[in-house]
Design a protein around this motif. Structure first.
Motif, PDB file in Angstrom:
ATOM      1  N   TRP A   1      -3.870   2.809  -7.957  1.00  0.00           N
ATOM      2  CA  TRP A   1      -3.695   1.228  -8.148  1.00  0.00           C
ATOM      3  C   TRP A   1      -2.178   1.034  -8.688  1.00  0.00           C
ATOM      4  CZ3 TRP A   1      -1.946  -0.842 -12.817  1.00  0.00           C
ATOM      5  CH2 TRP A   1      -2.444  -0.367 -14.066  1.00  0.00           C
ATOM      6  N   LYS A   2      -1.834   1.735  -9.533  1.00  0.00           N
ATOM      7  CA  LYS A   2      -0.335   1.555 -10.160  1.00  0.00           C
ATOM      8  C   LYS A   2       0.756   1.706  -9.164  1.00  0.00           C
ATOM      9  CE  LYS A   2       1.507   1.066 -14.565  1.00  0.00           C
ATOM     10  NZ  LYS A   2       1.066   1.437 -16.058  1.00  0.00           N
ATOM     11  N   PRO A   3       0.746   2.814  -8.478  1.00  0.00           N
ATOM     12  CA  PRO A   3       1.861   3.061  -7.385  1.00  0.00           C
ATOM     13  C   PRO A   3       1.809   2.001  -6.460  1.00  0.00           C
ATOM     14  CG  PRO A   3       0.980   5.102  -7.664  1.00  0.00           C
ATOM     15  CD  PRO A   3      -0.050   4.201  -8.391  1.00  0.00           C
ATOM     16  N   CYS A   4       0.614   1.331  -6.237  1.00  0.00           N
ATOM     17  CA  CYS A   4       0.351   0.034  -5.287  1.00  0.00           C
ATOM     18  C   CYS A   4       1.344  -0.981  -6.087  1.00  0.00           C
ATOM     19  CB  CYS A   4      -0.759  -0.342  -4.946  1.00  0.00           C
ATOM     20  SG  CYS A   4      -1.426   1.084  -3.515  1.00  0.00           S
TER      21      CYS A   4
ATOM     22  N   GLY B   1       3.259   8.057 -19.260  1.00  0.00           N
ATOM     23  CA  GLY B   1       3.422   9.396 -19.067  1.00  0.00           C
ATOM     24  C   GLY B   1       4.196   9.869 -17.754  1.00  0.00           C
ATOM     25  N   ILE B   2       4.711  11.222 -17.957  1.00  0.00           N
ATOM     26  CA  ILE B   2       5.451  11.715 -16.911  1.00  0.00           C
ATOM     27  C   ILE B   2       4.958  11.360 -15.282  1.00  0.00           C
ATOM     28  CG2 ILE B   2       6.830  13.609 -16.060  1.00  0.00           C
ATOM     29  CD1 ILE B   2       7.945  12.671 -18.353  1.00  0.00           C
ATOM     30  N   GLU B   3       3.854  11.895 -15.153  1.00  0.00           N
ATOM     31  CA  GLU B   3       3.149  11.503 -13.960  1.00  0.00           C
ATOM     32  C   GLU B   3       3.339  10.180 -13.457  1.00  0.00           C
ATOM     33  OE1 GLU B   3       2.073  13.805 -11.440  1.00  0.00           O
ATOM     34  OE2 GLU B   3       2.961  15.197 -12.729  1.00  0.00           O
ATOM     35  N   GLU B   4       2.784   9.207 -14.417  1.00  0.00           N
ATOM     36  CA  GLU B   4       2.943   7.953 -13.981  1.00  0.00           C
ATOM     37  C   GLU B   4       4.552   7.232 -13.818  1.00  0.00           C
ATOM     38  OE1 GLU B   4       0.855   4.435 -16.302  1.00  0.00           O
ATOM     39  OE2 GLU B   4       2.549   4.218 -16.840  1.00  0.00           O
ATOM     40  N   ALA B   5       5.464   7.831 -14.339  1.00  0.00           N
ATOM     41  CA  ALA B   5       6.610   7.546 -14.334  1.00  0.00           C
ATOM     42  C   ALA B   5       7.080   7.971 -13.044  1.00  0.00           C
ATOM     43  CB  ALA B   5       7.665   8.126 -15.436  1.00  0.00           C
ATOM     44  N   ILE B   6       6.591   9.015 -12.581  1.00  0.00           N
ATOM     45  CA  ILE B   6       7.280   9.703 -11.241  1.00  0.00           C
ATOM     46  C   ILE B   6       6.705   8.907 -10.171  1.00  0.00           C
ATOM     47  CG2 ILE B   6       6.980  11.507  -9.763  1.00  0.00           C
ATOM     48  CD1 ILE B   6       7.089  13.362 -12.305  1.00  0.00           C
TER      49      ILE B   6
ATOM     50  N   ASP C   1       4.337 -20.217 -17.044  1.00  0.00           N
ATOM     51  CA  ASP C   1       3.204 -20.500 -18.008  1.00  0.00           C
ATOM     52  C   ASP C   1       2.259 -19.372 -18.266  1.00  0.00           C
ATOM     53  OD1 ASP C   1       1.965 -20.725 -15.497  1.00  0.00           O
ATOM     54  OD2 ASP C   1       1.007 -22.337 -16.279  1.00  0.00           O
ATOM     55  N   LYS C   2       2.784 -18.183 -17.896  1.00  0.00           N
ATOM     56  CA  LYS C   2       1.657 -17.065 -18.121  1.00  0.00           C
ATOM     57  C   LYS C   2       2.295 -15.722 -17.679  1.00  0.00           C
ATOM     58  CE  LYS C   2      -0.567 -17.529 -13.514  1.00  0.00           C
ATOM     59  NZ  LYS C   2      -1.910 -17.530 -12.806  1.00  0.00           N
ATOM     60  N   VAL C   3       1.736 -14.698 -18.230  1.00  0.00           N
ATOM     61  CA  VAL C   3       2.359 -13.261 -17.962  1.00  0.00           C
ATOM     62  C   VAL C   3       1.149 -12.508 -17.305  1.00  0.00           C
ATOM     63  CG1 VAL C   3       2.979 -11.188 -18.887  1.00  0.00           C
ATOM     64  CG2 VAL C   3       3.732 -13.279 -19.753  1.00  0.00           C
ATOM     65  N   ILE C   4       1.382 -12.021 -16.314  1.00  0.00           N
ATOM     66  CA  ILE C   4       0.215 -11.219 -15.702  1.00  0.00           C
ATOM     67  C   ILE C   4       0.626  -9.514 -15.734  1.00  0.00           C
ATOM     68  CG2 ILE C   4      -1.002 -10.546 -13.612  1.00  0.00           C
ATOM     69  CD1 ILE C   4      -1.870 -13.181 -14.660  1.00  0.00           C
ATOM     70  N   VAL C   5      -0.142  -8.734 -16.467  1.00  0.00           N
ATOM     71  CA  VAL C   5      -0.018  -7.520 -16.796  1.00  0.00           C
ATOM     72  C   VAL C   5      -0.724  -6.785 -15.759  1.00  0.00           C
ATOM     73  CG1 VAL C   5      -0.386  -5.519 -18.464  1.00  0.00           C
ATOM     74  CG2 VAL C   5       0.398  -7.786 -19.361  1.00  0.00           C
ATOM     75  N   GLY C   6       0.103  -5.644 -14.946  1.00  0.00           N
ATOM     76  CA  GLY C   6      -0.319  -4.947 -13.981  1.00  0.00           C
ATOM     77  C   GLY C   6      -1.555  -3.920 -14.679  1.00  0.00           C
ATOM     78  N   THR C   7      -2.755  -4.241 -13.892  1.00  0.00           N
ATOM     79  CA  THR C   7      -3.960  -3.362 -14.351  1.00  0.00           C
ATOM     80  C   THR C   7      -4.414  -2.984 -12.726  1.00  0.00           C
ATOM     81  OG1 THR C   7      -5.612  -5.137 -14.776  1.00  0.00           O
ATOM     82  CG2 THR C   7      -4.152  -4.295 -16.375  1.00  0.00           C
ATOM     83  N   ARG C   8      -5.750  -2.219 -12.814  1.00  0.00           N
ATOM     84  CA  ARG C   8      -6.587  -2.285 -11.368  1.00  0.00           C
ATOM     85  C   ARG C   8      -6.831  -3.581 -10.995  1.00  0.00           C
ATOM     86  NH1 ARG C   8     -12.046  -1.285 -10.191  1.00  0.00           N
ATOM     87  NH2 ARG C   8     -12.559  -1.220 -12.232  1.00  0.00           N
TER      88      ARG C   8
ATOM     89  N   TRP D   1       0.976  -1.170   0.277  1.00  0.00           N
ATOM     90  CA  TRP D   1       0.031  -0.155  -0.033  1.00  0.00           C
ATOM     91  C   TRP D   1       0.744   1.269   0.044  1.00  0.00           C
ATOM     92  CZ3 TRP D   1      -3.923   2.950  -1.110  1.00  0.00           C
ATOM     93  CH2 TRP D   1      -4.350   3.762  -0.157  1.00  0.00           C
ATOM     94  N   PHE D   2       0.820   1.912  -1.296  1.00  0.00           N
ATOM     95  CA  PHE D   2       1.763   3.304  -1.278  1.00  0.00           C
ATOM     96  C   PHE D   2       1.139   4.221  -2.383  1.00  0.00           C
ATOM     97  CE2 PHE D   2       4.982   5.761  -3.492  1.00  0.00           C
ATOM     98  CZ  PHE D   2       5.550   6.386  -2.166  1.00  0.00           C
ATOM     99  N   GLY D   3       1.359   5.438  -1.808  1.00  0.00           N
ATOM    100  CA  GLY D   3       0.998   6.559  -2.904  1.00  0.00           C
ATOM    101  C   GLY D   3      -0.312   7.496  -2.291  1.00  0.00           C
TER     102      GLY D   3
END
Length: 491
Positions: free
Chosen positions: A150-153, A193-198, A389-396, A47-49
C-alpha cells in the motif's frame, strides 16, 4: 530476517485453513483500492511495487526461509512459534509440510501492469491457487502483500501529483523542459525504517530522477531491470548541513570563508547545495553571497542556496528576486527570467504540494521560470496531503485497500463469494461478487464482476496480466517501461 516465510502473517491467517470447507478446491481473491479519502486530489492510485514484492518475498524469501531449509527445521520452528501464538492443538502443521513438500508456491497471480493509474473500485491483483489442496494459500498472502504494497502505491501517487504540477509550470515557463529534475526525494530520515525508505524512494523515482536515498538505486536495479547510471536516474547532490556551518562558524566566526572553500577547493566542478539559515539567512542572501559573486561566477557548477525554515512561499520568491538583482540572468523564449546558471535556490523544508504550487505560481506571476528553484520532498510531505481544510495521512485506508475472496469452487460447485454488511451504511465494505474482468474504455479502466473463473479467463482484453505462477516470475517490465506507462512516454 530469520522468520519462516510461512509465518509472515498475522495470527488469524494461520487459523483459516481448517476453517474452510473440507472440499474447497479453488479460491479467487482480489486486491482493490475501494475508495479515496481525498477524492478531489486522489481519485486514482498509481499501482507500483508489485514485481519487487514478488521477487523479494514470494520468490527469494520463500526459497531461502522455507523451501530450501531442512524439513525438520521448518517443522520445529513452526511448532515453536505457533505454540507461543495459539497453542499446539490450534494449528495444522501437516498443511504447512504438505506445502513444503510441494516445493513451490502454487499460486497464479495476475495484476494490472505497474505504472497504471487505477480508479477506485478496480482490482490491481487477482490471486488463485493452482493446486486443489492449497486453496487456503490464495488468501494467506493477504497480510504480507498488504503490508508491503500500500505504501509504495501511495508514494507513487504522491510523486505523480508533484510531477503533474512540475510539468504544468515547466511547460509554461521553462525552455529546456525537464520536470523530472524539479523535485528530489529527501525522505529517508523521515520514514519508519530503511526498507520503507527504499521502496518509497523507488516509487518517487517513477516521476523524478533525483533521490537522496542511496540504497533505492540498488532496489530498482535489482528488481526492475534498469541501469541507473545509463538512464540518469537516482541522482543526488553535494549538500551542506547545519553541523558543517556551525563547526566552521565556531572556529572562524563567518560563513564567507566556508563558502569560498567549498567553491574553490572542495567542489570546484560540482553543484553545491548550501543550507543558509543556520544563523542569519537574509544576511547571507543579501550580503555574503553577493560579496562572493566573482567566485560564484567562476565556479564550474551551480551554487544552490537552501532556506530551511520560515514561510516557504515568501522566502523562496524573495530569494529568487534578490538573486536576480545581484546576479542577473537571461530571458528565455517563453518570456520568463532565468537566473545566471551559476546560482539558484533549493528548498527542502515544508515542500507540501500546496506550497510548491504557490511558489511556482508566484514566481510565474513575477516573471520567473520554474527552474530557478528546486525542491527536496520528504517526511511530512511524503506522508500526507494538505487540503485547505484537512490533512489526509497516508495509510492503507487512504484508498480503502482490501483483499477479498470473491469466488470459490467447493466440491465441484462454482460459488460467488461476497460481503455486504447491513451496518455499513457507507457501502465501503461491500465487496465484488464472483470473478472480475478489468477492461479499458475511452482511456478509463472499469471492473465487471459476476463471472466464473473460466468465464473471466476467457474474456478478451482483460487488463489483469500474468505476473507469477507456481513460484516463477512472469513479468519483464523495466523501470523505464513503468515510468513511460505512468507518464505517457513523457519521461
Amino acid at each position: 530476517m530469520n522468520t519462516l516465510a510461512i509465518l509472515l502473517s498475522d495470527t488469524y491467517k494461520q487459523c483459516h485453513p481448517r476453517m474452510y470447507p473440507d472440499d474447497i478446491e479453488r479460491l479467487v481473491s482480489y486486491w482493490v483500492p475501494r475508495r479515496s479519502m481525498f477524492p478531489q486530489q486522489l481519485d486514482e492510485m498509481v499501482w507500483f511495487g508489485f514485481n519487487g514484492f514478488l521477487t523479494q518475498y514470494l520468490q527469494d524469501c520463500f526459497n531461502d526461509y522455507f523451501f530450501n531449509l531442512p524439513r525438520e527445521a521448518v517443522a520445529d520452528e513452526y511448532r515453536r512459534i505457533m505454540n507461543i501464538q495459539i497453542g499446539e492443538s490450534n494449528y495444522d502443521l501437516d498443511r504447512v509440510l504438505d506445502l513444503y513438500d510441494l516445493g513451490y508456491l502454487p499460486l497464479d497471480i495476475r495484476a494490472l501492469p505497474e505504472g497504471t493509474k487505477v480508479p477506485m473500485g478496480v482490482p490491481c491483483i487477482e490471486i488463485t491457487n493452482t493446486h486443489p489442496k492449497f486453496a487456503w494459500v490464495a488468501q494467506w498472502v493477504e497480510c504480507i502483500l498488504q503490508s508491503e504494497l500500500w505504501k509504495p502505491c501511495f508514494h507513487a501517487t504522491i510523486g505523480d501529483k508533484y510531477y503533474e504540477v512540475a510539468k504544468y509550470y515547466y511547460d509554461k515557463t521553462v525552455d529546456d523542459m525537464i520536470p523530472e529534475m524539479a523535485c528530489a526525494d529527501f525522505g529517508m530520515r523521515g520514514m519508519s525504517g530503511i526498507e520503507e525508505a527504499i521502496k518509497c524512494s523507488a516509487a518517487w523515482m517513477l516521476s523524478f530522477n533525483k533521490t537522496s536515498t542511496i540504497p533505492a538505486i540498488n532496489y530498482i536495479e535489482d528488481n526492475y531491470n534498469i541501469d541507473c547510471q545509463k538512464e540518469g536516474i537516482g541522482l543526488g547532490g553535494v549538500s551542506v548541513e547545519h553541523s558543517v556551518v556551525a563547526a566552521w562558524y565556531a572556529l572562524y566566526g563567518n560563513e564567507e570563508s566556508l563558502i569560498e572553500k567549498l567553491l574553490t577547493r572542495d567542489y570546484p566542478n560540482s553543484s553545491i547545495s548550501y543550507v543558509a539559515d543556520t544563523y542569519d539567512y537574509w544576511h547571507n542572501v543579501e550580503v555574503v553571497i553577493p560579496g562572493l559573486k566573482d567566485v560564484i561566477l567562476a565556479h564550474n557548477g551551480k551554487f544552490l542556496i537552501r532556506p530551511d525554515s520560515g514561510n516557504m512561499v515568501e522566502i523562496a520568491v524573495r530569494t529568487v528576486k534578490t538573486l536576480w538583482n545581484h546576479f542577473g540572468g537571461s530571458i528565455n523564449s517563453k518570456g520568463y527570467k532565468v537566473l545566471d546558471p551559476h546560482i539558484g535556490v533549493i528548498y527542502g523544508d515544508g515542500c507540501t504540494l500546496k506550497n510548491v504550487k504557490e511558489v511556482w505560481a508566484a514566481l510565474a506571476e513575477a516573471g520567473f521560470a520554474a527552474n530557478n528553484i528546486f525542491y527536496g520532498v520528504g517526511a511530512f510531505c511524503f506522508t500526507a496531503l494538505v487540503d485547505e481544510d484537512k490533512v489526509i495521512v497516508g495509510t492503507r485506508d487512504t484508498f480503502g485497500i482490501a483483499m477479498k475472496a470473491t469466488y470459490a469452487e467447493i466440491g465441484g460447485k462454482k460459488v460467488n463469494l461476497f460481503k455486504d454488511p447491513k451496518t455499513d451504511t457507507s457501502k465501503l465494505k461491500k465487496s465484488h461478487k464472483g470473478c472480475i474482468v478489468v477492461k479499458e474504455e475511452n482511456g478509463k479502466l472499469s471492473a465487471t464482476d459476476g463471472y466464473t473463473f473460466e468465464e473471466a479467463r476467457s474474456q478478451a482484453g482483460n487488463k489483469l496480466v500474468p505476473f507469477f505462477k507456481d513460484g516463477k516470475l512472469l513479468n519483464e517490465d523495466t523501470f523505464i517501461d513503468i515510468r513511460n506507462r505512468l507518464h505517457g512516454g513523457n519521461n
